[in-house]
Write a protein that holds these residues in place. Structure first.
Motif, PDB file in Angstrom:
ATOM      1  N   ALA A   1      39.428  -2.910  16.493  1.00 33.65           N
ATOM      2  CA  ALA A   1      39.568  -1.650  17.222  1.00 33.65           C
ATOM      3  C   ALA A   1      39.346  -0.464  16.287  1.00 33.65           C
ATOM      4  CB  ALA A   1      40.943  -1.568  17.880  1.00 33.65           C
ATOM      5  N   ASP A   2      39.880  -0.548  15.066  1.00 40.31           N
ATOM      6  CA  ASP A   2      39.688   0.527  14.086  1.00 40.31           C
ATOM      7  C   ASP A   2      38.210   0.689  13.734  1.00 40.31           C
ATOM      8  OD1 ASP A   2      42.433   0.932  14.065  1.00 40.31           O
ATOM      9  OD2 ASP A   2      42.743  -0.091  12.137  1.00 40.31           O
ATOM     10  N   ARG A   3      37.500  -0.428  13.588  1.00 46.70           N
ATOM     11  CA  ARG A   3      36.057  -0.379  13.285  1.00 46.70           C
ATOM     12  C   ARG A   3      35.290   0.292  14.421  1.00 46.70           C
ATOM     13  NH1 ARG A   3      33.818  -5.946  12.452  1.00 46.70           N
ATOM     14  NH2 ARG A   3      31.891  -4.799  12.149  1.00 46.70           N
ATOM     15  N   ILE A   4      35.627  -0.037  15.648  1.00 46.53           N
ATOM     16  CA  ILE A   4      34.964   0.571  16.804  1.00 46.53           C
ATOM     17  C   ILE A   4      35.244   2.063  16.844  1.00 46.53           C
ATOM     18  CG2 ILE A   4      34.919   0.648  19.337  1.00 46.53           C
ATOM     19  CD1 ILE A   4      35.524  -2.430  19.215  1.00 46.53           C
ATOM     20  N   ALA A   5      36.519   2.437  16.683  1.00 43.04           N
ATOM     21  CA  ALA A   5      36.897   3.852  16.721  1.00 43.04           C
ATOM     22  C   ALA A   5      36.189   4.640  15.619  1.00 43.04           C
ATOM     23  CB  ALA A   5      38.416   4.001  16.592  1.00 43.04           C
ATOM     24  N   ALA A   6      36.124   4.091  14.425  1.00 44.77           N
ATOM     25  CA  ALA A   6      35.474   4.783  13.307  1.00 44.77           C
ATOM     26  C   ALA A   6      33.977   4.943  13.555  1.00 44.77           C
ATOM     27  CB  ALA A   6      35.727   4.026  12.005  1.00 44.77           C
TER      28      ALA A   6
ATOM     29  N   LEU B   1      29.334   8.400  15.122  1.00 41.39           N
ATOM     30  CA  LEU B   1      28.214   8.667  16.029  1.00 41.39           C
ATOM     31  C   LEU B   1      28.324  10.015  16.737  1.00 41.39           C
ATOM     32  CD1 LEU B   1      27.649   5.265  17.845  1.00 41.39           C
ATOM     33  CD2 LEU B   1      25.995   6.492  16.424  1.00 41.39           C
ATOM     34  N   THR B   2      29.549  10.382  17.109  1.00 41.55           N
ATOM     35  CA  THR B   2      29.723  11.553  17.981  1.00 41.55           C
ATOM     36  C   THR B   2      30.389  12.753  17.312  1.00 41.55           C
ATOM     37  OG1 THR B   2      31.893  10.850  18.777  1.00 41.55           O
ATOM     38  CG2 THR B   2      29.954  10.035  19.988  1.00 41.55           C
ATOM     39  N   GLY B   3      31.068  12.502  16.195  1.00 46.11           N
ATOM     40  CA  GLY B   3      31.819  13.584  15.563  1.00 46.11           C
ATOM     41  C   GLY B   3      33.171  13.840  16.213  1.00 46.11           C
ATOM     42  N   ARG B   4      33.513  13.038  17.197  1.00 47.42           N
ATOM     43  CA  ARG B   4      34.799  13.170  17.906  1.00 47.42           C
ATOM     44  C   ARG B   4      35.648  11.940  17.636  1.00 47.42           C
ATOM     45  NH1 ARG B   4      35.442  16.631  22.251  1.00 47.42           N
ATOM     46  NH2 ARG B   4      36.962  15.157  23.021  1.00 47.42           N
ATOM     47  N   PRO B   5      36.942  12.141  17.387  1.00 45.60           N
ATOM     48  CA  PRO B   5      37.809  10.972  17.182  1.00 45.60           C
ATOM     49  C   PRO B   5      38.052  10.238  18.501  1.00 45.60           C
ATOM     50  CG  PRO B   5      39.086  12.999  17.063  1.00 45.60           C
ATOM     51  CD  PRO B   5      37.646  13.407  17.199  1.00 45.60           C
ATOM     52  N   ALA B   6      38.081   8.923  18.407  1.00 46.83           N
ATOM     53  CA  ALA B   6      38.383   8.081  19.567  1.00 46.83           C
ATOM     54  C   ALA B   6      39.880   7.773  19.552  1.00 46.83           C
ATOM     55  CB  ALA B   6      37.575   6.791  19.500  1.00 46.83           C
ATOM     56  N   ALA B   7      40.441   7.568  20.732  1.00 47.74           N
ATOM     57  CA  ALA B   7      41.863   7.226  20.860  1.00 47.74           C
ATOM     58  C   ALA B   7      41.997   5.722  21.058  1.00 47.74           C
ATOM     59  CB  ALA B   7      42.471   7.959  22.048  1.00 47.74           C
ATOM     60  N   THR B   8      42.998   5.134  20.425  1.00 46.33           N
ATOM     61  CA  THR B   8      43.274   3.706  20.592  1.00 46.33           C
ATOM     62  C   THR B   8      44.660   3.545  21.184  1.00 46.33           C
ATOM     63  OG1 THR B   8      41.894   3.162  18.688  1.00 46.33           O
ATOM     64  CG2 THR B   8      43.444   1.480  19.416  1.00 46.33           C
ATOM     65  N   THR B   9      44.740   2.806  22.284  1.00 44.45           N
ATOM     66  CA  THR B   9      46.019   2.556  22.949  1.00 44.45           C
ATOM     67  C   THR B   9      46.124   1.076  23.290  1.00 44.45           C
ATOM     68  OG1 THR B   9      45.046   3.068  25.107  1.00 44.45           O
ATOM     69  CG2 THR B   9      46.183   4.866  23.975  1.00 44.45           C
ATOM     70  N   ARG B  10      47.342   0.613  23.468  1.00 44.05           N
ATOM     71  CA  ARG B  10      47.567  -0.770  23.899  1.00 44.05           C
ATOM     72  C   ARG B  10      47.673  -0.743  25.420  1.00 44.05           C
ATOM     73  NH1 ARG B  10      48.240  -5.017  20.972  1.00 44.05           N
ATOM     74  NH2 ARG B  10      48.762  -3.812  19.130  1.00 44.05           N
ATOM     75  N   VAL B  11      46.966  -1.654  26.076  1.00 42.41           N
ATOM     76  CA  VAL B  11      46.970  -1.717  27.533  1.00 42.41           C
ATOM     77  C   VAL B  11      47.659  -2.993  28.000  1.00 42.41           C
ATOM     78  CG1 VAL B  11      44.926  -0.266  27.805  1.00 42.41           C
ATOM     79  CG2 VAL B  11      44.655  -2.729  27.588  1.00 42.41           C
ATOM     80  N   ARG B  12      47.840  -3.111  29.301  1.00 43.54           N
ATOM     81  CA  ARG B  12      48.483  -4.278  29.892  1.00 43.54           C
ATOM     82  C   ARG B  12      47.825  -5.557  29.379  1.00 43.54           C
ATOM     83  NH1 ARG B  12      48.277  -3.916  36.034  1.00 43.54           N
ATOM     84  NH2 ARG B  12      48.887  -1.860  35.380  1.00 43.54           N
TER      85      ARG B  12
END
Length: 91
Positions: free
Chosen positions: A11-16, A21-32
């Protein structure tokens, strides 16, 4: 490495990669179900084909991924399941 820490690493690799790519930080959350969801808001739907393909490659590092429109804005997301094996794709 435990499956939970492996999922967090993916998940950290995807977010980074999305951030690069976009210059915007991605959010990581735990889902059901315990999966980690990486979400990125897209401000402009006008992206080049090359940029869109690069984003799809990054999202495909997750076990599931998609796109949605909510409240007038768009987002892309990828989910990483802690019980899934990493494919080892480069980000």
């Amino acid at each position: 490495m435990s499956s939970t820490s492996s999922a967090q690493h993916r998940a950290d690799r995807i977010a980074a990669a999305l951030h690069r790519l976009t210059g915007r930080p991605a959010a990581t959350t735990r889902v059901r179900g315990g999966a980690l969801r990486v979400t990125l808001r897209i401000d402009s739907p006008d992206v080049s084909a090359e940029s869109a393909l690069a984003m799809i490659r990054v999202l495909s590092l997750g076990d599931r991924y998609g796109h949605s429109t909510t409240g007038g804005w768009e987002r892309v997301w990828a989910e990483v399941d802690p019980s899934a094996k990493s494919e080892g794709h480069p980000a």
